[in-house]
Design a protein around this motif. Structure first.
Motif, PDB file in Angstrom:
ATOM      1  N   PRO A   1     -69.586  -7.453 -64.849  1.00  0.00           N
ATOM      2  CA  PRO A   1     -70.468  -7.743 -63.709  1.00  0.00           C
ATOM      3  C   PRO A   1     -70.594  -6.536 -62.780  1.00  0.00           C
ATOM      4  O   PRO A   1     -69.622  -5.802 -62.558  1.00  0.00           O
ATOM      5  N   ASN A   2     -71.775  -6.315 -62.269  1.00  0.00           N
ATOM      6  CA  ASN A   2     -72.034  -5.144 -61.420  1.00  0.00           C
ATOM      7  C   ASN A   2     -71.046  -5.025 -60.274  1.00  0.00           C
ATOM      8  O   ASN A   2     -70.629  -3.920 -59.899  1.00  0.00           O
ATOM      9  N   SER A   3     -70.670  -6.155 -59.684  1.00  0.00           N
ATOM     10  CA  SER A   3     -69.777  -6.118 -58.522  1.00  0.00           C
ATOM     11  C   SER A   3     -68.388  -5.597 -58.872  1.00  0.00           C
ATOM     12  O   SER A   3     -67.631  -5.194 -57.987  1.00  0.00           O
TER      13      SER A   3
ATOM     14  N   LEU B   1     -72.903   7.532 -59.016  1.00  0.00           N
ATOM     15  CA  LEU B   1     -72.678   6.178 -58.501  1.00  0.00           C
ATOM     16  C   LEU B   1     -72.073   6.191 -57.098  1.00  0.00           C
ATOM     17  O   LEU B   1     -71.755   5.144 -56.541  1.00  0.00           O
TER      18      LEU B   1
ATOM     19  N   TYR C   1     -60.737  -5.817 -65.462  1.00  0.00           N
ATOM     20  CA  TYR C   1     -61.783  -5.295 -66.343  1.00  0.00           C
ATOM     21  C   TYR C   1     -61.427  -3.874 -66.807  1.00  0.00           C
ATOM     22  O   TYR C   1     -61.672  -3.514 -67.962  1.00  0.00           O
TER      23      TYR C   1
ATOM     24  N   GLU D   1     -61.656  -6.138 -60.641  1.00  0.00           N
ATOM     25  CA  GLU D   1     -62.005  -4.835 -61.209  1.00  0.00           C
ATOM     26  C   GLU D   1     -60.851  -4.238 -62.013  1.00  0.00           C
ATOM     27  O   GLU D   1     -61.058  -3.653 -63.085  1.00  0.00           O
TER      28      GLU D   1
ATOM     29  N   ARG E   1     -67.992  -3.293 -61.500  1.00  0.00           N
ATOM     30  CA  ARG E   1     -68.182  -2.080 -62.298  1.00  0.00           C
ATOM     31  C   ARG E   1     -67.998  -0.873 -61.389  1.00  0.00           C
ATOM     32  O   ARG E   1     -68.912  -0.092 -61.139  1.00  0.00           O
ATOM     33  N   GLY E   2     -66.749  -0.722 -60.893  1.00  0.00           N
ATOM     34  CA  GLY E   2     -66.469   0.307 -59.901  1.00  0.00           C
ATOM     35  C   GLY E   2     -65.712   1.495 -60.461  1.00  0.00           C
ATOM     36  O   GLY E   2     -65.640   1.720 -61.672  1.00  0.00           O
TER      37      GLY E   2
ATOM     38  N   TYR F   1     -64.583   3.274 -64.380  1.00  0.00           N
ATOM     39  CA  TYR F   1     -65.013   4.592 -64.862  1.00  0.00           C
ATOM     40  C   TYR F   1     -63.853   5.577 -64.961  1.00  0.00           C
ATOM     41  O   TYR F   1     -63.841   6.438 -65.836  1.00  0.00           O
TER      42      TYR F   1
ATOM     43  N   ALA G   1     -71.225  -2.355 -69.960  1.00  0.00           N
ATOM     44  CA  ALA G   1     -72.472  -3.061 -69.635  1.00  0.00           C
ATOM     45  C   ALA G   1     -72.252  -4.558 -69.470  1.00  0.00           C
ATOM     46  O   ALA G   1     -73.058  -5.249 -68.823  1.00  0.00           O
ATOM     47  N   LYS G   2     -71.170  -5.082 -70.039  1.00  0.00           N
ATOM     48  CA  LYS G   2     -70.883  -6.513 -69.954  1.00  0.00           C
ATOM     49  C   LYS G   2     -70.096  -6.873 -68.695  1.00  0.00           C
ATOM     50  O   LYS G   2     -69.931  -8.047 -68.384  1.00  0.00           O
TER      51      LYS G   2
END
Length: 608
Positions: A235-237, A270, A211, A208, A239-240, A244, A232-233
């Motif tokens: 990975p959800n795991s 979230l 990213y 994370e 995107r913490g 943001y 959006a690109k």
């Protein structure tokens, strides 16, 4: 917390629009984009007042928290206050502290920028302060750093492929150290290429923080729209909250209130844990844009039981100082002490700055001396902040004493601080002598170093010398960028040549295709408003909006002042303000009422 909020809020009897729903999220990294909060930037002041809230509204707030409208925590029209804040000539005082960065303002020419190793030059979205300082103390350029630094601007990938093909291995420590070095020298373009190569080549399994770092570099090099698209690109795991919080910090850096508030609320949607960082970001933003909103953030912190950090107190001290509310600033300090927080050198310097700019020499001197005593066994880095303060106080002996400490082997920032100090003392010859030394010692300087000397010339109304230095700078190969434009605009304005400053900025934008600094527009608009030049004030107002800077309360204050000085009515001004979600306070409402007296009636037309 209640004591802190009372001590830290500059208004009285404002009704705030706060919508019920959700509140924010977790961020725990230092905000280096703010720079050193004890730096020397803005002198505009507002007068401070207390706020009292409509606390009965709290009974209607659900336990899930509070939602800040994306339209902003705007004051209601006609909300009561003393109105003194609008006595500032410009009304949008502090936006020059940190400017948004456009793609065109960043290139790999930044690799030639002089860096003296100070932490304040860093902009690390994902690192903790202590870790960053630890790395900074031990960090030395690696062979990989040198390979990337020496690679052509668009050939970093080739250099990295060659590096790996030669049998070199990359550990995470190597990568972290290299990225640190690239950021340290503000080589964001190459840092982004390095990050893209790491992701594409599989040399690093992104987490994370990686990213988040990549997102930050995209924001700096390609712009915030591309950065938001990049989320959006991810990975959800991964995107913490680190991702943001990085986006939030960049929107705050860009002074984009609407987007910052959207991210602020999205973090709560979230369900990220609530910590201080996000609140600090909004305090920083409102400190620049509209200090009336600070009280709402403090109220939310109290509601969510979020404990302020030492950095939070520094933001509040700075806000009170910028509002010229010295007693309120001192109350914040008292609250810090009551919480057992020791005043560090940064905080002392911040207090000293506001005492000095407030003309309170008797209060400033003990703080300045205390700063030197606290740091007596440490480094000499406070000299770069003390020098301009002593210069502002016209204390030549103190300036000379500190410069003699640094002069045998000065850092470049100490040289620049001495130049500012001697400029304030009107000793241009000494300032020039030091600048000549800087030019000879550090072969490639950044625009901020040239702009410092240009501003010294501007303050002394030495237009010819300032223009000569700009020509010298261009011949040396240094970019003529928006920071230099800003210095030249002020050079012309200080010489009484506002129209020439306007013409210069127009030509620079057309020739270089870059976005001017907000403060360049601010300087022009303020001086046109003083002259009652409504046409040009409106023109600059339009250019501010056209350039993508947000329209806010202070710009309307300046625009209204232009109409007042011209003694001409401003038809539709209230409607224009409402369309931009700007609501007049008592002082601005009074000015608008004055404008109404200039309106022509049917009878007055006949009499004319």
């Amino acid at each position: 917390m209640w004591a802190l909020r009372r001590a830290s809020t500059p208004l009285r009897n404002h009704g705030y629009r706060v919508r019920t729903s959700y509140v924010f999220g977790k961020l725990e990294v230092p905000y280096f984009g703010e720079g050193n909060i004890a730096g020397f930037g803005t002198t505009a002041t507002l007068s401070g007042r207390f706020i009292s809230f409509e606390r009965n509204n709290l009974a209607t707030w659900p336990s899930s928290g509070i939602y800040i409208s994306s339209h902003g925590l705007s004051t209601q029209a006609g909300a009561e206050n003393s109105g003194e804040e609008d006595n500032v000539e410009d009304g949008f005082s502090e936006l020059d502290e940190t400017h948004p960065t456009t793609r065109s303002e960043i290139s790999d020419d930044d690799e030639n920028v002089v860096d003296d190793g100070t932490q304040n030059e860093l902009d690390l979205p994902e690192g903790e302060t202590e870790l960053a300082e630890k790395i900074s103390r031990k960090w030395v350029p690696s062979e990989l750093n040198e390979a990337i630094w020496n690679a052509p601007a668009l050939s970093v990938t080739s250099a990295l492929d060659k590096w790996v093909s030669e049998g070199h291995e990359l550990s995470r420590d190597d990568i972290s150290s290299t990225m640190f070095g690239l950021r340290k020298r503000r080589m964001f373009g190459k840092a982004l290429q390095f990050s893209e190569w790491l992701e594409a080549s599989g040399q690093l399994e992104f987490n994370e923080a990686d990213y988040a770092s990549h997102l930050d570099l995209i924001a700096k090099v390609q712009g915030l729209h591309k950065a938001e698209t990049y989320i959006a690109k991810i990975p959800n795991s991964f995107r913490g909250e680190a991702v943001y919080r990085t986006l939030l910090a960049n929107y705050v850096l860009a002074n984009d209130v609407k987007k910052a508030e959207e991210v602020f609320n999205r973090m709560k949607d979230l369900e990220f844990p609530t910590t201080t960082f996000a609140y600090d970001q909004m305090l920083i933003l409102y400190k620049r844009i509209d200090r009336r909103r600070i009280a709402d953030i403090l109220l939310l912190m109290e509601k969510e039981n979020v404990k302020p950090r030492p950095f939070t107190y520094k933001i509040l001290i700075d806000a009170k100082g910028l509002s010229n509310d010295i007693s309120g600033m001192e109350q914040v300090v008292d609250t810090m002490k009551a919480e057992g927080i020791k005043l560090d050198v940064d905080t002392l310097l911040l207090l000293a700055k506001h005492y000095v700019l407030g003309g309170l020499k008797d209060k400033a001197m003990p703080i300045l001396k205390a700063t030197e005593e606290v740091n007596s066994k440490g480094s000499r880095w406070p000299c770069r902040y003390l020098l301009p303060l002593y210069g502002e106080l016209q204390m030549e002996d103190e300036v000379r004493r500190l410069w003699e400490i640094c002069e045998p082997n000065p850092h470049v920032e100490e040289c620049m601080a001495a130049i500012v100090a001697w400029g304030k003392l009107k000793n241009i010859q000494e300032a020039e002598r030091i600048f000549d030394r800087v030019v000879k010692t550090w072969k490639r300087l950044s625009t901020k170093h040239y702009s410092t000397m240009i501003k010294v010339y501007g303050d002394s109304k030495m237009l010819t010398k300032g223009k000569e230095l700009v020509n010298q700078m261009a011949k040396s190969g240094c970019r003529i960028d928006p920071m230099i434009w800003d210095a030249v605009v002020k050079l012309y304005v200080e010489a009484g040549e506002v129209e020439k400053a306007d013409s210069f900025l127009f030509k620079a934008v057309k020739q270089y295709g870059m976005k001017p600094l907000f403060d360049s527009y601010r300087t022009l608009m303020v001086h046109y408003a003083r002259k009652g030049d409504v046409h040009n004030s409106e023109k600059i107002f339009h250019k501010i909006r056209q350039s993508g800077y947000p329209t806010h309360f202070g710009q309307f204050v300046t625009l209204v002042q232009a109409y007042l000085n011209a003694k001409t009515p401003a038809y539709g001004m209230r409607e224009r303000m409402m369309a931009d979600n700007v609501f007049p306070n008592k002082a601005l409402a009074g000015k608008l009422a004055q404008l109404d007296s200039f309106r022509q009636t049917a009878v007055s037309d006949l009499l004319d």
